[in-house]
Write an enzyme that holds these catalytic residues in place. Structure first.
Site, PDB file in Angstrom:
ATOM      1  N   LYS A  52      40.981  48.448  45.897  1.00  0.00           N
ATOM      2  CA  LYS A  52      41.243  47.020  45.709  1.00  0.00           C
ATOM      3  C   LYS A  52      40.739  46.185  46.885  1.00  0.00           C
ATOM      4  O   LYS A  52      40.113  45.138  46.690  1.00  0.00           O
ATOM      5  CB  LYS A  52      42.748  46.798  45.532  1.00  0.00           C
ATOM      6  CG  LYS A  52      43.138  45.348  45.358  1.00  0.00           C
ATOM      7  CD  LYS A  52      44.620  45.133  45.574  1.00  0.00           C
ATOM      8  CE  LYS A  52      44.988  45.323  47.039  1.00  0.00           C
ATOM      9  NZ  LYS A  52      46.377  44.926  47.335  1.00  0.00           N
ATOM     10  N   THR A  53      41.012  46.612  48.104  1.00  0.00           N
ATOM     11  CA  THR A  53      40.624  45.819  49.273  1.00  0.00           C
ATOM     12  C   THR A  53      39.113  45.656  49.346  1.00  0.00           C
ATOM     13  O   THR A  53      38.599  44.570  49.656  1.00  0.00           O
ATOM     14  CB  THR A  53      41.151  46.473  50.565  1.00  0.00           C
ATOM     15  OG1 THR A  53      42.575  46.615  50.477  1.00  0.00           O
ATOM     16  CG2 THR A  53      40.817  45.620  51.775  1.00  0.00           C
ATOM     17  N   ASP A 239      45.722  37.845  46.198  1.00  0.00           N
ATOM     18  CA  ASP A 239      45.997  39.277  46.292  1.00  0.00           C
ATOM     19  C   ASP A 239      47.459  39.546  45.941  1.00  0.00           C
ATOM     20  O   ASP A 239      48.322  38.680  46.095  1.00  0.00           O
ATOM     21  CB  ASP A 239      45.704  39.749  47.721  1.00  0.00           C
ATOM     22  CG  ASP A 239      45.754  41.265  47.849  1.00  0.00           C
ATOM     23  OD1 ASP A 239      45.722  41.955  46.812  1.00  0.00           O
ATOM     24  OD2 ASP A 239      45.822  41.754  48.993  1.00  0.00           O
ATOM     25  N   GLU A 240      47.766  40.754  45.459  1.00  0.00           N
ATOM     26  CA  GLU A 240      49.130  41.180  45.124  1.00  0.00           C
ATOM     27  C   GLU A 240      49.822  40.169  44.205  1.00  0.00           C
ATOM     28  O   GLU A 240      50.979  39.784  44.409  1.00  0.00           O
ATOM     29  CB  GLU A 240      49.957  41.372  46.410  1.00  0.00           C
ATOM     30  CG  GLU A 240      49.383  42.365  47.392  1.00  0.00           C
ATOM     31  CD  GLU A 240      49.520  43.818  46.956  1.00  0.00           C
ATOM     32  OE1 GLU A 240      49.958  44.056  45.804  1.00  0.00           O
ATOM     33  OE2 GLU A 240      49.191  44.715  47.746  1.00  0.00           O
ATOM     34  N   GLN A 270      52.994  48.100  39.834  1.00  0.00           N
ATOM     35  CA  GLN A 270      53.527  48.193  41.190  1.00  0.00           C
ATOM     36  C   GLN A 270      54.348  46.962  41.565  1.00  0.00           C
ATOM     37  O   GLN A 270      54.498  46.653  42.742  1.00  0.00           O
ATOM     38  CB  GLN A 270      52.401  48.402  42.198  1.00  0.00           C
ATOM     39  CG  GLN A 270      51.666  49.724  42.033  1.00  0.00           C
ATOM     40  CD  GLN A 270      50.710  50.006  43.179  1.00  0.00           C
ATOM     41  OE1 GLN A 270      51.115  50.298  44.297  1.00  0.00           O
ATOM     42  NE2 GLN A 270      49.424  49.913  42.912  1.00  0.00           N
ATOM     43  N   ARG A 616      51.643  57.572  46.171  1.00  0.00           N
ATOM     44  CA  ARG A 616      51.422  57.599  47.630  1.00  0.00           C
ATOM     45  C   ARG A 616      50.797  58.931  48.047  1.00  0.00           C
ATOM     46  O   ARG A 616      50.256  59.039  49.149  1.00  0.00           O
ATOM     47  CB  ARG A 616      52.731  57.424  48.407  1.00  0.00           C
ATOM     48  CG  ARG A 616      53.508  56.127  48.200  1.00  0.00           C
ATOM     49  CD  ARG A 616      52.659  54.904  48.317  1.00  0.00           C
ATOM     50  NE  ARG A 616      52.168  54.500  47.008  1.00  0.00           N
ATOM     51  CZ  ARG A 616      51.168  53.647  46.825  1.00  0.00           C
ATOM     52  NH1 ARG A 616      50.521  53.134  47.838  1.00  0.00           N
ATOM     53  NH2 ARG A 616      50.778  53.320  45.599  1.00  0.00           N
TER      54      ARG A 616
END
Length: 755
Positions: A52-53, A239-240, A270, A616
């Site tokens: 994503k980044t 973002d997010e 998420q 994770r």
């Protein structure tokens, strides 16, 4: 650089650019589509570990490189300053210094910038003050007192939580209807909110919620101001997005109505911060808010093995409120997820310690191992076992168990009970909970102690004996010192956990946190319950306090190779080679309190939290649960979380002392075995068991009677911790009992019952 003139009519003529798009090399199909879809509304559903980044940074670079736009005409919003800085640096590395001009920051930093420009429209001066939490609580306390509200029954922190919730929803006092009004102070919250906002304006101040609420109100009341920013920001990147609250959502939606070039990046699977105002519905209805939106899914995962991704996808598929995507990888399958059933919480912690030692023998660094728990009180069990085993650990996103405020407070009480001259501990809790004994009283006691050469607690006894204080202060201090005398008298006749329960109850400390209306209150209550459970393992208060001193002396630096222990909420955005997910039991995970408060909505968020935990892990994942847990010294039967049954069998390998409740040759639910096909029937069992557990938690820690029970020497009795025994000595309400298994113990009469 950025211009501050009226932006409605500036020159936006395209400029010739030298286009080098080599930064697109290496992007996969989904990533490239997300980068190149520059115009119109775009929703990028970026699954965990899908890069994503990189997409965010490359998209910013691509817009600056290929579209007729300057840096200050782009608005990019993130949730942390660290993320904003990283995005700016990486964008600049791709295309050069033009990235510096991007209006890039957190929601609150953007809010500060907007409000500084138009402060007068909110009734403020540009040099307004932003109150921190302590200042906010002091102001609210002052208002409550002025309005005749009992601050003990209705604490300032509770009112702050109500007001913050309203501001998260973008609601000013005049927008609070009867449906939104809160029961705080018998329905006076709306009125108190209005007074609070008036006081803030008088102080030329605002709180963090105002940093979004004020710009939102300005835009709605002044369309000309809104138009300026709609014209200015040709491209908006968020973002997010799944973590936005209503106020943030409304602000973005207003700004995007100009050019409609808004790109929101997030993952509905998420969204785990509903308890602090996040609305998963914001991302779910993106296509309704922006008709014709381009929805792009990033599903290729670069982090985890196929088995881990398969388990995560199978679990989250059970949620109904989601847009849908399936993570996949081109890497090998890796190892299956190990499901482990243990007898109790301690056995679970020991097993994880053994597995970590095995990982060390395989040359895995401790820094690549994490334990992710649902509730912070779970960390204590691992801390104890790891100290015994010599395994280095660190607590991420919070304090170690014995370092948390509420635990330190209770330890201070116990230290004064145990050691009459412990002045440091006494100074910590003499006015906690608030008793009206402020700093002036403490200064007086300290002077007495210095003049007479005695400890602070003995100075307090002296002050009571010689009536150095008058009125309520004298009465309050006298009652406190009498309480300490009473607790010391009982110390040798009841167990350390029973003593702590009495201290927590009679001091009012436990009730103080039960009355706390913020999200911190229930967590602190859980930790206090876990402390009592920890004390139940020790025969004396001295032994326990010595143990705690050794634990506290176990210093850890950030550079040490150590296992990371944290809550699942704190783990979002992190990744480790090896991950342990303990405590997958009904009532703990999903958490019963969350289910009681928000039902199905909470269940889906709990499942998203499980999904976050699973994803994770890069290489190996362990999930475990215990058949028994002890709360307040009371053993409870536990059943495996419903999430265990939702994990696809093809990605799982089972290892357990009592079976993992997934066998297809199931005979009875009572033996703790079921197949995936019995899920419907299990819902009733889950609910019934959760209610039973809840009742146990509520009742297991109380004395079995409130007064004399008629127990005599020679009687057969039962004690919750020590079991059955016979009374050999009776001295008033104090008993000495020869227990069948625990030996001779001194106990108080109201903690046993006739057998």
């Amino acid at each position: 650089m950025e211009n501050d003139f009226d932006l409605a009519g500036f020159n936006t003529a395209p400029q010739q650019k030298i286009i080098d798009t080599s930064y697109l090399d290496g992007l996969n199909e989904g990533q490239r589509a997300a980068v190149e879809a520059t115009d119109g509304p775009v929703l990028v559903l970026a699954g965990a570990g899908t890069g994503k980044t990189r997409v965010l940074v490359t998209r910013l670079a691509h817009i600056l490189n290929t579209r007729p736009v300057k840096g200050w005409e782009i608005l990019a919003v993130t949730f942390t300053n660290k993320a904003a800085q990283e995005m700016r640096e990486r964008t600049a590395a791709l295309i050069g210094p033009e990235a510096i001009d991007i209006k890039l920051g957190t929601f609150h930093s953007i809010g500060v910038w907007l409000l500084r420009r138009h402060a007068e429209l909110a009734g403020l001066s540009p040099n307004y003050t932003i109150l921190d939490t302590d200042d906010q609580l002091r102001l609210l306390k002052q208002i409550l007192i002025d309005e005749g509200v009992d601050v003990k029954k209705w604490p300032p922190r509770g009112l702050a939580a109500v007001i913050d919730r309203w501001k998260d929803k973008g609601l000013a006092p005049d927008q609070i209807g009867s449906a939104e009004n809160d029961g705080f102070a018998h329905g006076r919250a709306k009125e108190l909110y209005r007074i609070y906002q008036q006081r803030l304006l008088a102080l030329n101040a605002c709180d963090f919620g105002d940093l979004l609420l004020h710009p939102l109100r300005i835009f709605m009341a002044h369309p000309d101001i809104l138009t300026q920013y709609q014209n200015r920001f040709k491209y908006i990147l968020v973002d997010e997005y799944q973590d936005t609250n209503v106020a943030q959502y409304l602000l973005l939606r207003l700004l995007a109505q100009g050019h409609r070039n808004i790109c929101c990046v997030g993952d509905d699977d998420q969204s785990i911060y509903g308890w602090r105002g996040a609305e998963v519905g914001n991302i779910l209805r993106f296509e309704e808010d922006f008709p014709g939106a381009n929805v792009i899914r990033l599903e290729r995962n670069y982090r985890s093995t196929a088995h881990i991704l398969g388990a995560a996808s199978g679990l989250i598929h059970n949620n109904e409120s989601r847009l849908g995507k399936t993570l996949w990888t081109e890497d090998n399958d890796g190892e299956k997820i190990l499901l482990k059933a243990t007898w109790d919480g301690q056995a679970e912690a020991r097993w994880i310690a053994e597995e970590i030692e095995a990982q060390q023998r395989d040359k895995v660094k401790l820094n690549e191992i994490a334990i992710l728990v649902r509730a912070s009180f779970q960390t204590r069990e691992f801390e104890e076992v790891f100290l015994s085993a010599g395994i280095s650990y660190r607590i991420i996103g919070g304090l170690r168990f014995y370092e948390s405020k509420e635990i330190r407070d209770v330890l201070a009480y116990l230290r004064v009970v145990n050691q009459r001259d412990d002045g440091l501990a006494f100074a910590r809790i003499y006015n906690l909970p608030k008793r009206g004994l402020g700093q002036k009283a403490l200064d007086t006691l300290q002077k007495v102690a210095n003049d007479l050469g005695i400890s602070l607690p003995r100075a307090a006894e002296y002050a009571v004996e010689h009536s150095l204080f008058k009125g309520k202060a004298h009465t309050t201090l006298k009652e406190l010192m009498e309480s300490f005398d009473r607790w010391r008298e009982q110390k040798d006749f009841i167990t350390p956990d029973e003593l702590t329960e009495l201290v927590l109850d009679e001091s009012g400390y436990l009730q103080m946190w039960k009355d706390d209306k913020t999200s911190e209150g229930p967590k602190r209550v859980e930790n206090l319950k876990e402390l009592i459970r920890a004390l139940s393992e020790y025969d004396s208060l001295d032994e326990f306090l010595e143990h705690v001193a050794l634990v506290m002396d176990n210093n850890q630096t950030a550079d040490d190779d150590a296992v990371s222990i944290m809550t699942l909420h704190a783990a979002k955005g992190l990744e480790y080679d090896v991950v342990f997910l303990p405590g997958w039991e009904e009532g703990l995970f999903p958490h019963q309190r969350a289910l009681d408060e928000n039902g199905l909505q909470a269940l889906e968020e709990e499942r998203r939290l499980a999904y976050v935990g699973i994803t994770r892990a890069r290489r190996q994942l362990y999930i475990s649960h215990a058949s028994n847990r002890r709360i307040h010294g009371q053993w409870q039967n536990s059943i495996a979380s419903r999430f265990v049954t939702e994990l696809p069998a093809e990605h799982i390998i089972e290892d357990g002392e009592s079976g993992l409740y997934r066998r297809q040759d199931t005979e009875t639910i009572g033996t703790g075995q079921w197949s995936a096909g019995t899920s419907t029937h299990l819902n009733d069992i889950f609910s019934r068991r959760a209610e039973q557990n809840k009742n146990l938690i509520d009742n297991s820690t109380k004395p079995v009677s409130s007064g004399a029970t008629g127990i005599q020497k020679g009687d057969r009795v039962f004690h919750q911790k020590f079991g059955y025994g016979r009374v050999v000595v009776k001295d008033g309400t104090k008993l000495e009992v020869a227990f069948d298994k625990a030996g001779r113990k001194k106990v108080m009469e109201n903690f046993v019952e006739l057998a």
